[in-house]
Design a protein around this motif. Structure first.
Motif, PDB file in Angstrom:
ATOM      1  N   ILE A  53      35.085  43.889  37.004  1.00 38.59           N
ATOM      2  CA  ILE A  53      34.434  43.633  38.294  1.00 38.59           C
ATOM      3  C   ILE A  53      33.802  42.251  38.291  1.00 38.59           C
ATOM      4  CG2 ILE A  53      32.500  44.301  39.776  1.00 38.59           C
ATOM      5  CD1 ILE A  53      33.141  47.208  39.098  1.00 38.59           C
ATOM      6  N   HIS A  54      33.148  41.904  37.181  1.00 44.13           N
ATOM      7  CA  HIS A  54      32.537  40.564  37.084  1.00 44.13           C
ATOM      8  C   HIS A  54      33.607  39.480  37.125  1.00 44.13           C
ATOM      9  CE1 HIS A  54      29.650  37.473  35.955  1.00 44.13           C
ATOM     10  NE2 HIS A  54      30.530  37.045  35.058  1.00 44.13           N
ATOM     11  N   SER A  55      34.740  39.714  36.456  1.00 46.87           N
ATOM     12  CA  SER A  55      35.794  38.692  36.400  1.00 46.87           C
ATOM     13  C   SER A  55      36.488  38.504  37.750  1.00 46.87           C
ATOM     14  CB  SER A  55      36.832  39.060  35.337  1.00 46.87           C
ATOM     15  OG  SER A  55      37.584  40.190  35.731  1.00 46.87           O
ATOM     16  N   LYS A  56      36.449  39.539  38.602  1.00 50.32           N
ATOM     17  CA  LYS A  56      37.111  39.467  39.903  1.00 50.32           C
ATOM     18  C   LYS A  56      36.124  39.285  41.054  1.00 50.32           C
ATOM     19  CE  LYS A  56      41.141  39.873  38.170  1.00 50.32           C
ATOM     20  NZ  LYS A  56      41.966  38.632  38.108  1.00 50.32           N
ATOM     21  N   LEU A  57      34.874  38.982  40.726  1.00 45.62           N
ATOM     22  CA  LEU A  57      33.828  38.891  41.742  1.00 45.62           C
ATOM     23  C   LEU A  57      34.147  37.839  42.805  1.00 45.62           C
ATOM     24  CD1 LEU A  57      31.046  39.872  42.677  1.00 45.62           C
ATOM     25  CD2 LEU A  57      30.019  38.161  41.157  1.00 45.62           C
ATOM     26  N   ALA A  71      35.675  46.015  47.703  1.00 47.63           N
ATOM     27  CA  ALA A  71      34.563  46.784  48.262  1.00 47.63           C
ATOM     28  C   ALA A  71      34.691  48.257  47.886  1.00 47.63           C
ATOM     29  CB  ALA A  71      34.516  46.619  49.777  1.00 47.63           C
ATOM     30  N   ARG A  72      35.888  48.787  47.952  1.00 46.25           N
ATOM     31  CA  ARG A  72      36.114  50.192  47.580  1.00 46.25           C
ATOM     32  C   ARG A  72      35.888  50.394  46.087  1.00 46.25           C
ATOM     33  NH1 ARG A  72      41.703  50.960  51.131  1.00 46.25           N
ATOM     34  NH2 ARG A  72      40.707  51.088  53.183  1.00 46.25           N
ATOM     35  N   LEU A  73      36.312  49.425  45.300  1.00 47.82           N
ATOM     36  CA  LEU A  73      36.088  49.479  43.850  1.00 47.82           C
ATOM     37  C   LEU A  73      34.598  49.530  43.537  1.00 47.82           C
ATOM     38  CD1 LEU A  73      36.749  49.091  40.817  1.00 47.82           C
ATOM     39  CD2 LEU A  73      37.000  46.628  41.291  1.00 47.82           C
ATOM     40  N   VAL A  74      33.825  48.669  44.182  1.00 52.74           N
ATOM     41  CA  VAL A  74      32.377  48.626  43.951  1.00 52.74           C
ATOM     42  C   VAL A  74      31.735  49.973  44.291  1.00 52.74           C
ATOM     43  CG1 VAL A  74      30.209  47.623  44.792  1.00 52.74           C
ATOM     44  CG2 VAL A  74      32.132  46.132  44.194  1.00 52.74           C
ATOM     45  N   ARG A  75      32.104  50.544  45.434  1.00 54.47           N
ATOM     46  CA  ARG A  75      31.526  51.838  45.821  1.00 54.47           C
ATOM     47  C   ARG A  75      31.843  52.919  44.796  1.00 54.47           C
ATOM     48  NH1 ARG A  75      29.196  54.405  49.748  1.00 54.47           N
ATOM     49  NH2 ARG A  75      29.326  52.692  51.250  1.00 54.47           N
ATOM     50  N   ASP A 134      32.772  47.055  34.135  1.00 55.32           N
ATOM     51  CA  ASP A 134      31.774  45.992  34.290  1.00 55.32           C
ATOM     52  C   ASP A 134      32.421  44.627  34.110  1.00 55.32           C
ATOM     53  OD1 ASP A 134      29.313  47.120  34.970  1.00 55.32           O
ATOM     54  OD2 ASP A 134      28.881  47.681  32.901  1.00 55.32           O
ATOM     55  N   PHE A 135      33.205  44.514  33.056  1.00 53.21           N
ATOM     56  CA  PHE A 135      33.854  43.240  32.743  1.00 53.21           C
ATOM     57  C   PHE A 135      34.824  42.825  33.841  1.00 53.21           C
ATOM     58  CE2 PHE A 135      37.690  41.192  31.074  1.00 53.21           C
ATOM     59  CZ  PHE A 135      37.153  39.993  30.635  1.00 53.21           C
TER      60      PHE A 135
END
Length: 295
Positions: free
Chosen positions: A215-219, A127-131, A212-213
């Motif tokens: 975050i998508h891989s760890k979604l 969540a912190r990464l996304v923000r 991007d890559f």
């Protein structure tokens, strides 16, 4: 040094609510673990009168800091990662006193890092990464490159901790030493960001593509804890219900942005619930059908 401080910690050890006492000594002039004090005494108590009580001492030319901390606060720091130096104290401090092997059992739990705790911590870091990633992209698109750099740097730290947690370890203060061994690719991204001679905007552009890559891989791993909580209810969740859900309080201010991100990624669906206003609806959240089976 231990002998000089013995009267202080023995008084604490004699109290029935004291669970354990650790000592951490300063090892250099710029030792961050002790906040520049020569020694820290860390006392964990059950049902403390205060959540955190701190007292400072001087003896000769040296200084000492005494922490008396309620065990619930210690557990919160460990879970949220909001006071990472405490992890080092717990793992590496010298045990001066423990009741019923309390410190040793706590250390074993930290080293074993149970799967459920890992899921929660991965959710928090994700969540912190996304923000940080979204805020960094916003600054980048406005050509505010230094602000974008700051957010990308923080995003990389959260990404690094995410990989460390996934591999079964607690992130330490020296997180890049850990991640260099565990996930060299992330370490290389960090080195490129801070050490490359490329123009800053070019570095940032490459970092956003890489982020991007990753975050998508760890979604799925990053959202696993939140999805598991949402699955407990067959119907949709209102925002008020989510904010009041005890298991989700650990996300703090990052809960909303994580929800919207997962809606964009089609892991959550939005249900519109009619209000008294014409054409205005409440937004409720529910797992996408194809995700329910995977939780």
């Amino acid at each position: 040094m231990e002998d000089v401080l013995r009267p202080i910690y023995q008084e604490r050890a004699s109290q029935s609510r004291t669970l354990g006492i650790l000592m951490v000594e300063r090892w250099s002039d710029y030792s961050p673990e002790t906040d520049l004090f020569d020694v820290v005494l860390f006392v964990i108590v059950r049902e403390g009168e205060e959540t955190v009580f701190i007292k400072h001492y001087a003896f000769g030319e040296k200084s000492a800091s005494l922490y008396v901390v309620d065990e619930r606060q210690v557990k919160e720091w460990v879970l949220l990662g909001s006071n990472r130096k405490v992890i080092n104290w717990l793992l590496n401090g010298k045990i001066l006193f423990e009741r019923n092997e309390y410190i040793e059992q706590l250390r074993q739990r930290l080293l074993q890092f149970p799967e459920e705790e890992r899921k929660v911590k991965m959710g928090i870091e994700f969540a912190r990464l996304v923000r940080r990633y979204i805020e960094g992209r916003s600054f980048f698109e406005k050509d505010q490159w230094l602000d974008a750099y700051n957010h990308v740097l923080h995003a990389l730290h959260h990404l690094a901790r995410l990989f460390i947690i996934e591999n079964g370890f607690y992130p330490e203060v020296t997180v890049w030493n850990q991640v260099k061994q565990i996930e060299p690719q992330i370490y290389k991204l960090y080195a490129e960001l801070v050490g490359s001679e490329e123009p800053l905007d070019k570095r940032l552009q490459l970092l956003f593509l890489a982020s991007d890559f990753f975050i998508h891989s760890k979604l799925k791993q990053g959202a696993s804890h939140l999805m598991h909580v949402l699955e407990k209810k067959e119907t949709s969740w209102s925002m008020a219900e989510l904010l009041n859900e005890k298991e989700l309080t650990v996300y703090g201010v990052d809960l909303e942005i994580l929800l919207e991100f997962l809606v964009e990624k089609h892991m959550l669906s939005v249900q519109k619930i009619a209000t008294k206003g014409q054409g205005i609806f409440h937004r409720h959240y529910v797992l996408e059908k194809n995700n329910k089976e995977k939780c």
